[in-house]
Enzyme design. Structure first.
Site, PDB file in Angstrom:
ATOM      1  NE  ARG A 164      15.965  37.683  20.537  1.00 15.35           N
ATOM      2  CZ  ARG A 164      16.359  39.389  20.500  1.00 15.35           C
ATOM      3  NH1 ARG A 164      16.537  40.634  19.696  1.00 15.35           N
ATOM      4  NH2 ARG A 164      17.005  39.530  21.623  1.00 15.35           N
ATOM      5  CB  SER A 238      14.812  35.304  24.979  1.00 17.96           C
ATOM      6  OG  SER A 238      15.548  36.645  25.307  1.00 17.96           O
ATOM      7  CD  GLU A 333      14.738  34.367  20.831  1.00 19.57           C
ATOM      8  OE1 GLU A 333      15.607  34.175  20.015  1.00 19.57           O
ATOM      9  OE2 GLU A 333      14.870  35.970  21.389  1.00 19.57           O
TER      10      GLU A 333
HETATM   11  N1  EPU Z   1      12.688  41.662  34.257  1.00 20.54           N
HETATM   12  C1  EPU Z   1      12.094  40.946  34.789  1.00 20.54           C
HETATM   13  N2  EPU Z   1      12.825  40.116  35.825  1.00 20.54           N
HETATM   14  C2  EPU Z   1      13.715  39.545  35.382  1.00 20.54           C
HETATM   15  C3  EPU Z   1      14.520  40.145  34.275  1.00 20.54           C
HETATM   16  C4  EPU Z   1      14.220  41.361  33.416  1.00 20.54           C
HETATM   17  O1  EPU Z   1      11.299  41.281  35.543  1.00 20.54           O
HETATM   18  O2  EPU Z   1      13.719  38.269  35.893  1.00 20.54           O
HETATM   19  C5  EPU Z   1      12.448  42.723  33.565  1.00 20.54           C
HETATM   20  C6  EPU Z   1      13.231  44.483  34.066  1.00 20.54           C
HETATM   21  O3  EPU Z   1      12.331  45.421  33.964  1.00 20.54           O
HETATM   22  C7  EPU Z   1      14.202  44.402  33.301  1.00 20.54           C
HETATM   23  C8  EPU Z   1      13.439  44.316  31.929  1.00 20.54           C
HETATM   24  O4  EPU Z   1      12.924  43.120  32.487  1.00 20.54           O
HETATM   25  O5  EPU Z   1      14.513  45.831  33.229  1.00 20.54           O
HETATM   26  C9  EPU Z   1      13.895  43.862  30.782  1.00 20.54           C
HETATM   27  O6  EPU Z   1      15.189  42.925  31.145  1.00 20.54           O
HETATM   28  P1  EPU Z   1      15.824  42.803  30.255  1.00 20.54           P
HETATM   29  O7  EPU Z   1      17.193  43.716  29.885  1.00 20.54           O
HETATM   30  O8  EPU Z   1      17.178  41.706  30.533  1.00 20.54           O
HETATM   31  O9  EPU Z   1      15.802  41.849  28.651  1.00 20.54           O
HETATM   32  P2  EPU Z   1      15.253  40.776  28.578  1.00 20.54           P
HETATM   33  O10 EPU Z   1      13.642  41.869  27.969  1.00 20.54           O
HETATM   34  O11 EPU Z   1      14.529  40.402  29.410  1.00 20.54           O
HETATM   35  C10 EPU Z   1      16.173  41.709  25.852  1.00 20.54           C
HETATM   36  C11 EPU Z   1      16.684  40.181  25.212  1.00 20.54           C
HETATM   37  C12 EPU Z   1      17.614  39.913  25.200  1.00 20.54           C
HETATM   38  C13 EPU Z   1      18.871  40.467  25.155  1.00 20.54           C
HETATM   39  C14 EPU Z   1      18.351  41.529  26.313  1.00 20.54           C
HETATM   40  C15 EPU Z   1      19.060  42.354  26.335  1.00 20.54           C
HETATM   41  C16 EPU Z   1      14.097  38.970  24.354  1.00 20.54           C
HETATM   42  C17 EPU Z   1      13.003  37.750  23.588  1.00 20.54           C
HETATM   43  N3  EPU Z   1      15.466  39.328  24.607  1.00 20.54           N
HETATM   44  O12 EPU Z   1      15.631  40.412  26.952  1.00 20.54           O
HETATM   45  O13 EPU Z   1      17.967  38.683  23.979  1.00 20.54           O
HETATM   46  O14 EPU Z   1      20.353  39.881  25.265  1.00 20.54           O
HETATM   47  O15 EPU Z   1      17.242  42.216  25.921  1.00 20.54           O
HETATM   48  O16 EPU Z   1      19.290  43.869  25.025  1.00 20.54           O
HETATM   49  O17 EPU Z   1      13.870  40.360  22.225  1.00 20.54           O
HETATM   50  C18 EPU Z   1      18.319  36.889  23.275  1.00 20.54           C
HETATM   51  O18 EPU Z   1      17.722  37.053  22.351  1.00 20.54           O
HETATM   52  O19 EPU Z   1      18.479  35.295  23.560  1.00 20.54           O
HETATM   53  C19 EPU Z   1      18.643  37.640  24.799  1.00 20.54           C
HETATM   54  C20 EPU Z   1      19.037  37.053  25.495  1.00 20.54           C
END
Ligand code: EPU
Length: 337
Positions: A164, A238, A333
């Protein structure tokens, strides 16, 4: 050049914050961009650039000139049996550009389907999702210096892409207007389906048939199930970055919290911010008009008419509670303006 005075930016930011801008110009071509840049330089006015408005949180009136970028067009600039290089103008909607490629069976962007915003904003924060980042396809970025009006092509290695992050958020922050992005797409791509639920959806809905279109459709389905549609609930995706911490700290946290998810990230460890926020009890939190999304704790939402500073205050409370409980500093972010 067209300028509208005292305009609400409500329709131009996905958080749906109702802040005013003193002057707004909607531009559709390079000539109009030059006129705007000459105008701000001559009159020494600050410049605010809006693409899709999907990564900003407005907290006050915007002074100076706001440019809304609607410079559109996508063209193939080079093609071989293996790959296609496309150049997309920065005001194109990102998802429209992804689907343009998906329909032509050009691979590389399918995992980045349905990300809100414009093509021009994509390299600034090196957008990423479901195991793919823009930097994997981006060849170069064409930009115009907002004061000298000189054009510059930033080759991939000059973009300083990181998680990012890019040169446009660091050394060159605020210096350039991104005009176009050139990307290399593959005709026989290697699919990236390791992340999360992609394989599950491909099995359930697409008979396990791997194709650029099926992956794009699967990603669209996953995103729709987890992330709020900005047309329905104001948000900017995010709100925080996933923190990256030293391995030693990660190990000691793992002893204390054996369920804490962790991912190796270069030589360090990345922790999902959503998990930390959820553990602190914030998931689904609502205070009147704003709160934390019920399905994804990383996303702050404006249910209706919230003020930007209320959402900033909420994010500060979240940062404080994560800091106190886990000794991890969350970083925003979204750009606060
Ligand atoms: N999780 C929780 N609670 C929640 C959601 C997620 O505990 O409410 C934990 C779970 O363990 C899950 C892990 O977080 O396995 C990862 O969750 P997720 O796959 O939804 O991804 P993220 O790391 O929360 C990142 C990006 C998103 C992108 C997703 C999918 C960042 C800041 N965000 O989110 O990007 O869509 O991965 O690849 O890196 C954005 O930048 O606006 C965005 C939405």
């Amino acid at each position: 050049m067209n300028i509208a005075y005292n305009q609400s930016l409500l329709g131009y930011n996905t958080f749906h914050i109702d802040e005013m801008a003193s002057e707004v110009s909607i531009i559709e071509d390079e000539q109009q961009l030059f006129e705007c840049l000459q105008y701000i330089n001559k009159n020494q006015k600050p410049l605010f650039i809006i693409g899709g408005g999907s990564n900003i949180l407005l907290t006050h009136r915007v002074e100076g000139l706001t440019i809304v970028n609607k410079i559109k067009g996508i063209e193939v600039i080079q093609e071989t049996d293996e790959f296609v290089d496309i150049k997309s103008m920065s005001g194109e909607n990102w998802h429209a550009c992804v689907r343009w490629c998906v329909e032509k069976n050009y691979g590389g962007l399918e995992n980045l389907s349905l990300i809100p915003g414009t093509v021009g904003a994509a390299p600034i924060q090196n957008i990423g999702a479901y195991g793919v980042e823009l930097q994997e396809v981006c060849l170069s970025v064409e930009a115009i210096h907002i004061h000298t009006l000189q054009k510059r092509i930033f080759q991939h290695h000059e973009c300083a892409f990181g998680y990012r992050d890019s040169v446009f958020k660091q050394q060159e922050k605020g210096n350039y207007f991104i005009l176009s992005v050139t990307m290399r797409l593959q005709k026989n791509p290697t699919f990236n389906i390791a992340y999360g639920d992609i394989q599950k959806i491909l099995a359930l809905d697409f008979n396990n048939i791997l194709s650029i279109k099926n992956i794009s459709d699967a990603i669209i389905k996953i995103r729709k199930s987890k992330l709020p549609n900005p047309d329905e609930i104001g948000n900017a995706g995010s709100f925080f970055k996933n923190p990256v911490i030293a391995n030693a700290q990660a190990e000691s946290l793992k002893n204390q919290y054996p369920n804490m998810p962790m991912y190796a990230f270069a030589t360090e460890t990345k922790i999902p911010a959503a998990w930390l926020i959820e553990q602190c009890g914030w998931k689904g939190y609502r205070n009147g008009n704003y709160g934390v999304h019920t399905q994804q704790a990383l996303v702050l939402v404006n249910y209706a008419n919230a003020h930007g500073h209320d959402i900033v205050d909420l994010s500060t409370s979240i940062i404080t509670s994560v800091q106190q409980r886990f000794n991890i500093q969350l970083e925003r972010e979204v750009n606060i303006w």
